[in-house]
Design a protein around this motif. Structure first.
Motif, PDB file in Angstrom:
ATOM      1  N   THR A 168       0.842  -1.186   0.000  1.00  0.00           N
ATOM      2  CA  THR A 168       0.000   0.000   0.000  1.00  0.00           C
ATOM      3  C   THR A 168       0.883   1.243   0.000  1.00  0.00           C
ATOM      4  O   THR A 168       2.052   1.196   0.362  1.00  0.00           O
ATOM      5  N   MET A 169       0.246   2.368  -0.374  1.00  0.00           N
ATOM      6  CA  MET A 169       0.963   3.632  -0.364  1.00  0.00           C
ATOM      7  C   MET A 169       1.436   3.959   1.049  1.00  0.00           C
ATOM      8  O   MET A 169       2.564   4.433   1.259  1.00  0.00           O
ATOM      9  N   ALA A 170       0.568   3.667   2.040  1.00  0.00           N
ATOM     10  CA  ALA A 170       0.923   3.981   3.426  1.00  0.00           C
ATOM     11  C   ALA A 170       2.201   3.242   3.831  1.00  0.00           C
ATOM     12  O   ALA A 170       3.080   3.823   4.486  1.00  0.00           O
ATOM     13  N   ALA A 171       2.314   1.979   3.425  1.00  0.00           N
ATOM     14  CA  ALA A 171       3.491   1.193   3.791  1.00  0.00           C
ATOM     15  C   ALA A 171       4.732   1.750   3.104  1.00  0.00           C
ATOM     16  O   ALA A 171       5.805   1.856   3.719  1.00  0.00           O
ATOM     17  N   PHE A 177       5.162   4.755   2.158  1.00  0.00           N
ATOM     18  CA  PHE A 177       5.435   6.050   2.776  1.00  0.00           C
ATOM     19  C   PHE A 177       6.196   5.853   4.086  1.00  0.00           C
ATOM     20  O   PHE A 177       7.179   6.534   4.365  1.00  0.00           O
ATOM     21  N   ALA A 178       5.740   4.888   4.898  1.00  0.00           N
ATOM     22  CA  ALA A 178       6.372   4.642   6.189  1.00  0.00           C
ATOM     23  C   ALA A 178       7.816   4.192   6.025  1.00  0.00           C
ATOM     24  O   ALA A 178       8.661   4.434   6.886  1.00  0.00           O
ATOM     25  N   ALA A 179       8.093   3.539   4.871  1.00  0.00           N
ATOM     26  CA  ALA A 179       9.432   2.999   4.659  1.00  0.00           C
ATOM     27  C   ALA A 179      10.418   4.024   4.122  1.00  0.00           C
ATOM     28  O   ALA A 179      11.584   3.708   3.892  1.00  0.00           O
ATOM     29  N   MET A 180       9.936   5.259   3.921  1.00  0.00           N
ATOM     30  CA  MET A 180      10.829   6.262   3.319  1.00  0.00           C
ATOM     31  C   MET A 180      11.885   6.767   4.301  1.00  0.00           C
ATOM     32  O   MET A 180      11.712   6.680   5.514  1.00  0.00           O
ATOM     33  N   GLU A 181      12.935   7.332   3.726  1.00  0.00           N
ATOM     34  CA  GLU A 181      13.927   8.026   4.548  1.00  0.00           C
ATOM     35  C   GLU A 181      13.243   9.225   5.202  1.00  0.00           C
ATOM     36  O   GLU A 181      12.395   9.867   4.581  1.00  0.00           O
ATOM     37  N   PRO A 182      13.608   9.561   6.474  1.00  0.00           N
ATOM     38  CA  PRO A 182      12.902  10.635   7.197  1.00  0.00           C
ATOM     39  C   PRO A 182      12.846  11.953   6.427  1.00  0.00           C
ATOM     40  O   PRO A 182      11.800  12.609   6.383  1.00  0.00           O
ATOM     41  N   GLU A 183      13.932  12.318   5.785  1.00  0.00           N
ATOM     42  CA  GLU A 183      13.959  13.613   5.102  1.00  0.00           C
ATOM     43  C   GLU A 183      13.003  13.624   3.920  1.00  0.00           C
ATOM     44  O   GLU A 183      12.204  14.545   3.741  1.00  0.00           O
ATOM     45  N   ALA A 184      13.115  12.578   3.127  1.00  0.00           N
ATOM     46  CA  ALA A 184      12.235  12.459   1.966  1.00  0.00           C
ATOM     47  C   ALA A 184      10.781  12.384   2.415  1.00  0.00           C
ATOM     48  O   ALA A 184       9.883  12.914   1.769  1.00  0.00           O
ATOM     49  N   ARG A 185      10.569  11.725   3.570  1.00  0.00           N
ATOM     50  CA  ARG A 185       9.199  11.585   4.054  1.00  0.00           C
ATOM     51  C   ARG A 185       8.606  12.943   4.383  1.00  0.00           C
ATOM     52  O   ARG A 185       7.449  13.224   4.098  1.00  0.00           O
ATOM     53  N   ASP A 186       9.385  13.784   5.007  1.00  0.00           N
ATOM     54  CA  ASP A 186       8.883  15.125   5.330  1.00  0.00           C
ATOM     55  C   ASP A 186       8.543  15.903   4.063  1.00  0.00           C
ATOM     56  O   ASP A 186       7.493  16.554   3.980  1.00  0.00           O
ATOM     57  N   ALA A 187       9.424  15.787   3.067  1.00  0.00           N
ATOM     58  CA  ALA A 187       9.162  16.490   1.810  1.00  0.00           C
ATOM     59  C   ALA A 187       7.883  15.969   1.170  1.00  0.00           C
ATOM     60  O   ALA A 187       7.039  16.734   0.681  1.00  0.00           O
ATOM     61  N   ALA A 188       7.709  14.660   1.206  1.00  0.00           N
ATOM     62  CA  ALA A 188       6.517  14.059   0.599  1.00  0.00           C
ATOM     63  C   ALA A 188       5.267  14.502   1.355  1.00  0.00           C
ATOM     64  O   ALA A 188       4.249  14.842   0.763  1.00  0.00           O
ATOM     65  N   ARG A 189       5.386  14.539   2.712  1.00  0.00           N
ATOM     66  CA  ARG A 189       4.209  14.925   3.499  1.00  0.00           C
ATOM     67  C   ARG A 189       3.834  16.375   3.231  1.00  0.00           C
ATOM     68  O   ARG A 189       2.659  16.726   3.205  1.00  0.00           O
ATOM     69  N   ASP A 190       4.826  17.188   3.038  1.00  0.00           N
ATOM     70  CA  ASP A 190       4.554  18.590   2.728  1.00  0.00           C
ATOM     71  C   ASP A 190       3.790  18.727   1.424  1.00  0.00           C
ATOM     72  O   ASP A 190       2.874  19.543   1.301  1.00  0.00           O
TER      73      ASP A 190
END
Lengths: 675, 550
Positions: free
Chosen positions: A454-457, A459-472
């Protein structure tokens, strides 16, 4: 006339047969062109028949071709009933059908099963035409099952993926529940009328038992609920989006799913003769479906799922129209819906194509720059379905709501529900447009889910920095839905592209139709062409036009337009601007999961349902077969006991004979002595 | 004997084709004898003989179908020779529209079964037994003498026992023994019932013994209502086991699963029909009063069989067992329509027999070819076959849809008429039975998905496509499936007169009982009045004339 009417379904059938025999030899793209030509030719013939029909008495043409099933007092012929309603259906089926065939030549480019796809499409068009042209219930049922079977083939067209195969099976079996209703309705109809011919059944149902008519209508409605994806049987339609997008446009939006509405309109004199609560049941099922499906559409991430629930919702409007006796409006909305929903699906297909099979709107955005024709035509579809005047959806939807309002009583409640659903419709379509065509290029920052992930999974597996950018960029990447198949695999460097001309030309034609379709019938005296054209079909329905003031019509139109504009503006305020907290608040997980209805059904079938079947299988093995084998074992055991006597020792036998003789002798002697 | 002479004379005028049935019947026997005299080392010659004789039967049956007088409700091509004169047992053959269909079905499917499969050892006895099986089934369908029927009915058990035991798979001995004992024990009851009927009926000349079917059906003066009901039961249990009707069905999945392909095809397509045909021609025709008495029981058992068979089929893990249980479900439709005891229902029932024979025969052929390639019927072993063998999958799809009852294919017409007839007679039974169509879609599509869809697993990568020979074998069946779905009239118009005569026969023997027909509304025009008011007398001319001769 008889010949040209026969040609309408026979042309696609010819296409099917040729593709069956020589499909492989024709190959790409000729197999596609042949199929398209056959449906287009069928459309031209239908135009000729339409003109010919104007000369017929009462615009009706009936012809029996041959005897299909003669058995005792039962007899069914293969015959056609061409009247204003069926020819309208034929025209839009073949017209939109040929556009979608053309589109599919571009869309299916490079698929190894290219010819087979068009083979199924032609068979589908043939079945659909039989469905609407048949002059009796059984022939309609033949087409009904035929379209269902083609739908099964086409949903599971890419059958390597078990999810697609399951979706096809689910559609077929869910529809079978409805078919059961259809069959029982035919039994009752034959029992009541002694025939299944529309002419005889619909001539004057007032003379027969009202209970029987009520049962017929309700059972046919069960069938319609299955085919047209209404509560409680709608669950198959969202899954049916597993099929190629032209299939979703043709079968699961424009034509097949409207068969239930067609059937209800066809039997309008029976609905009129049934118990008075029956139409209300139909109207309520339609209205509630419209509302529930719209609420689910607001939280979907898959672009096709939004459109799928939207289709369920719009079909609900059509049943609402049927229920309040506005049959012609149901057909009117069916036609305009076919225009704009086919357009929207084809546009979504163009987007998916340009995004290399990506369907998750969270990975889209800013596509207007890359595919301008797709973007502009899809915006036409958006404004049409949202009900912005003067586009087609505005006229037909407001006609339905107006008729519900005029019905009075429960009609006011139905009107209110329909209006809320219309507000939601404008909102979720605005959300779709802004997520897809505006904003940032989100596929460059969001993660790529692997197959089955799933997209959620992801997303959770992303690197923290990239995750913040994606969440933004995208606030709702952590939402997980069941089931959520991942299709796309494009990475950050991907450059989307506009589609080929075979795909864009149908988009342009359909967007012109989506803009102008409403002018078929405007709610003003003298401009209501479509209403007047269909009027004779529904004159025996027992519904009489009430007097309605022009002022009321105008007020309702203004309210309708205001609701549409409000929905669009609200959608814009949420999705057109950066507003993450509101965005998240408007996407509850429960709505995204379809209020858990589908999940509960699936769990039930996989749990208690399977348990029951397994219990039966156990019963068969252990009890029934056990009894049979038990008899065998018992016989063997009994013979084991008997066998002890058969030792083969002569001395034992001699002893037995001697003992027996003594007993006999004693018996005889006792008799003699006593006497 | 004047009455009987008259009887056969009365038939002769119908056509001069009186030799046709003995010729058809003799062909498999001739083939079997020829094979017996052929060297064991010549399997190809043996196969040619088997193919020729079964093809001859199919051609002969086709000819019979062609020259059959469509409008005549009576027995046609009637021939009769004395067998045991003292007991008036005759070697009498003849067909009505109903039995003609089953003769045709036997001819076609037995031929295709030989075409579509080969034994892996001992060709000689294998083909002999296959031909004997065909002979026995043909004889049972053609017989116009109860004793002759019984002999043929019993004879059919032996070759099938041999085929399952000798050429089957897995637990073949268990399955063969079960089949043999179960069906044999059940027919012992029929033997008793038959003897009691013949002795007590006083239907023969001067009230004597006779085994003549038509005389027993029309002149049985010595059978009281109560006795008739018991005798019906004696016959019915034998046929219920053969059909098989719930709860007498458990021999079938075992026999089917272990039988060799040709055996399965013949068993499903032909042998099971002996049961439903027996119910029709012996139970209903000989005991029309008892038929109305027992109808509710039989309707109930068939409805249970339809739903239960389908539900149990869904849970099987072996593909052949799924199809075997589907037969339990489908044959339920045949019994259901029959005991609706009206024209629509019985016509539907006969069509179900024919259509089930074609569709299930084709399914077993395809499964046989699957086994030949993968040596398994286990569903879990198979996956993604549509990818590697599209022809095979396509053929399977059409046959499967026919079996599910999709209109436009043959399975639908029979099931629909069967249910419609039942609705007129016993509506709730029909409403429940119709749910069988939902479950039928469930078990077949589910199995299809697991076997043909999904990714191709390693073991299935090399799955060979259908050979040209196999295509030539399955295409005629598919053509029949489509043709009979679109245009069943050629069958219906031949079946209908005989069915009407049978219904009239039942009405005649049940005071005040009438066939259920729809209420007709004044004003609703019905274009179906063909030949109402004709004189539907006894089922056959022989019976009528026999009565006159007394």
């Amino acid at each position: 006339m008889a010949l040209s009417v026969a040609l309408i379904p026979l042309l696609p059938l010819t296409g099917f047969v040729i593709l069956l025999l020589f499909g492989k030899q024709l190959g790409e793209p000729w197999a596609g062109w042949l199929a398209t030509a056959m449906v287009a030719a069928s459309f031209l013939v239908a135009c000729g028949v339409f003109i010919g029909l104007l000369d017929q008495h009462e615009n009706v043409f009936v012809h029996d071709y041959f005897e299909w099933i003669p058995a005792g007092s039962f007899r069914v012929d293969v015959g056609a009933l061409v009247d204003p309603m069926s020819i309208s259906m034929v025209l839009f089926i073949t017209g939109i059908g040929s556009l979608i065939h053309l589109y599919a030549i571009g869309y299916m480019h490079g698929d190894p099963k290219f010819p087979k796809f068009f083979l199924y499409l032609n068979l589908f068009v043939f079945s659909m035409l039989i469905l609407v042209l048949g002059n009796n219930l059984l022939l309609t049922f033949l087409g009904w099952e035929g379209v269902g079977t083609c739908s099964y083939f086409l949903i599971s067209f890419w059958f390597d993926d078990p999810a697609n195969a399951s979706a096809g099976k689910k559609a077929f079996i869910t529809n079978r529940v409805g078919d059961w209703g259809f069959m029982v309705a035919m039994f009752v109809a034959f029992f009541t009328f002694g025939t299944l011919n529309y002419e005889a059944i619909l001539a004057d149902p007032s003379g027969v038992s009202q209970t029987a008519v009520t049962v017929i209508v309700l059972m046919l409605f069960v069938g319609a609920v299955g085919k047209s994806a209404q509560i409680p049987l709608y669950i198959w339609l969202p899954d049916a989006m597993a099929g190629p997008t032209p299939v979703s446009a043709l079968i699961h939006a424009a034509t097949m799913v409207t068969a239930g509405v067609y059937l209800m309109c066809r039997i309008n004199p029976l609905i009129g003769a049934a118990d008075s609560w029956v139409p209300w049941v139909i109207a309520w099922v339609g209205a509630i479906t419209a509302l529930v499906a719209a609420s689910i559409a607001c939280s979907q991430m898959d672009i096709k799922k939004v459109l799928a629930f939207s289709t369920v919702s719009q079909l609900g409007y059509m049943f609402l129209a049927v229920g309040v006796g506005a049959y012609w409006v149901a057909i009117f909305h069916m036609v305009t819906h076919a225009f704009f929903k086919a357009l929207l699906f084809l546009d979504s297909g163009s987007v998916i194509h340009g995004m290399h099979d990506e369907q998750d709107m969270r990975r889209m955005g800013a596509l207007k720059r890359f595919m301008p024709i797709t973007a502009i035509t899809m915006m036409v579809g958006w404004l049409a379905i949202a009900g912005i005047p003067p586009l087609s959806g505005f006229w037909s939807k407001d006609e339905i709501l107006g008729k519900a309002f005029e019905a009075g009583g429960q009609g006011y409640a139905l009107y209110a529900i329909g209006t809320v659903a219309a507000l939601m419709t404008a909102y979720y379509m605005t959300r779709l447009i802004f997520r897809t065509f505006y904003g940032g290029e989100n596929w460059r920052v969001t993660p790529v889910p692997e197959h089955g992930q799933t997209m959620a999974a992801a997303f959770a597996a992303m690197e923290p920095e990239a995750r913040d950018a994606a969440r933004d960029a995208v606030p709702d990447l952590d939402l997980a839905f069941t089931p959520e198949p991942a299709h796309g695999h494009i990475d950050a460097e991907y450059e989307p592209h506009e589609s080929v001309w075979q795909m864009t030309v149908p988009l342009i034609v359909l967007s012109v139709l989506a803009i102008t379709g409403g002018f078929l019938s405007l709610p003003f005296e003298g401009l209501n062409f479509f209403e007047k054209w269909l009027e004779p079909v529904f004159e025996r329905s027992g519904v009489h036009e009430g007097e309605h003031s022009m002022a009321l019509v105008v007020i309702l139109l203004v309210v309708g337009a205001a609701v549409a504009v409000a929905g669009v503006l609200f959608g814009y305020s949420v999705w057109g601007k950066k507003n993450p907290s509101t965005q998240r608040a408007l996407e509850p997980a429960a709505a995204g999961n379809g209020w858990y209805y589908d999940i509960v059904i699936t769990r039930f079938m996989g749990g208690p349902g399977e348990l029951l079947f397994n219990a039966l299988a156990w019963f068969d093995r252990t009890i029934i077969d056990g009894a049979v084998n038990g008899v065998g074992v018992g016989l063997v055991a009994a013979s084991q006991v008997m066998r002890r006597g058969q030792t083969g020792y002569v001395r034992r036998y001699a002893l037995g004979i001697g003992f027996g003789t003594l007993v006999l002798l004693g018996f005889v002697l006792s008799k003699v002595l006593v006497s | 004997m004047s009455g009987l002479l008259l009887a056969s004379e009365g038939i002769e005028h119908a056509s001069d084709n009186s030799a046709i049935l003995p010729i058809i019947l003799a062909l498999p026997l001739v083939g079997a004898v020829l094979i017996l005299f052929t060297a064991k080392a010549r399997p190809d010659l043996i196969r040619t003989i088997a193919l020729t004789s079964t093809a001859g039967v199919a051609a002969g049956a086709g000819y019979a179908l062609y020259v059959f007088e469509t409008e005549d409700p009576g027995v046609q091509f009637y021939v009769s020779r004395n067998w045991v004169q003292a007991l008036d047992i005759k070697f009498a053959l003849g067909v009505t529209g109903i039995s003609l269909m089953l003769v045709m079905l036997t001819g076609a499917l037995c031929f295709l079964a030989v075409c579509g499969s080969k034994p892996d050892h001992d060709e000689k006895p294998y083909y002999v037994w296959l031909l004997v099986l065909e002979f026995a089934c043909l004889g049972a369908f053609m017989a116009r003498d109860v004793f002759l029927f019984f002999v043929m009915f019993e004879l059919s058990i032996v070759p099938l026992y041999m085929l399952i035991g000798g050429w089957g798979h897995g637990r073949r001995v268990y399955a063969a023994n079960k089949f043999f004992l179960y069906t044999l024990l059940a027919s012992v009851l029929m033997l008793v019932a038959m003897v009691v009927l013949a002795v007590n009926a006083h239907a023969g000349l001067n009230g004597g013994i006779t085994f003549d079917l038509d005389l027993l059906a029309n002149n049985a003066t010595g059978i009281s209502t109560a006795l008739g009901r018991w005798l019906f039961l004696g016959f019915a249990i034998a046929f219920a086991v053969k059909t098989p009707l719930f709860p007498f069905h458990t021999w079938l999945p075992d026999a089917h699963t272990e039988a060799p392909t040709a055996g399965s095809v013949d068993l499903a397509a032909v042998v099971l029909k002996l049961g439903t045909f027996g119910l029709l021609q012996y139970c209903v025709y000989l005991f029309p009063e008892a038929a109305t008495f027992w109808a509710p029981t039989l309707l109930t058992l068939s409805v249970i069989g339809i739903v239960y068979g389908a539900a149990v089929a869904a849970m099987q893990k072996n593909f052949k067992r799924i199809v075997a249980y589907s037969s339990v479900s489908h044959m339920g439709f045949a019994v259901l329509g029959l005991f609706a005891l009206n024209t629509i229902g019985i016509e539907g029932s006969v069509l179900v027999m024919v259509n089930h024979g074609i569709a299930t025969g084709a399914l077993f052929l395809l499964l046989g070819w699957l086994y030949k390639r993968r040596h398994t019927y286990e569903i879990s072993e198979l996956s993604g076959l549509q990818k590697v063998a599209p022809w095979f999958a396509g053929a399977f799809t059409v046959v499967m849809l026919a079996s599910i009852g999709v209109p436009g294919l043959n399975g639908f017409v029979g099931e629909f008429l069967s249910l419609l007839g039942t609705f007129l007679a016993a509506r709730w039974w029909a409403v429940v039975a119709a749910t069988g169509v939902i479950i039928a879609a469930l078990y077949l599509l589910w199995a299809y998905q697991r076997v043909f869809h999904g990714p191709v697993t390693e073991a299935n990568k090399g799955f060979p496509e259908l050979s040209w020979g196999e295509r030539a074998c399955i295409v005629p069946l598919i053509a029949l499936i489509v043709f009979l779905g679109v245009y069943p009239t050629p069958l219906l118009e031949r079946i209908q007169p005989s069915v009407k005569a049978l219904v009239a026969h039942v009405e005649q023997h049940n005071d005040g009982w009438h066939e259920d027909v729809p209420e007709r509304q004044p004003g609703t025009e019905i274009a179906t009045e063909h030949d109402e008011g004709g004189t539907p007398a006894g089922q056959s001319g022989a019976g009528e004339h026999g009565a006159e001769g007394e």
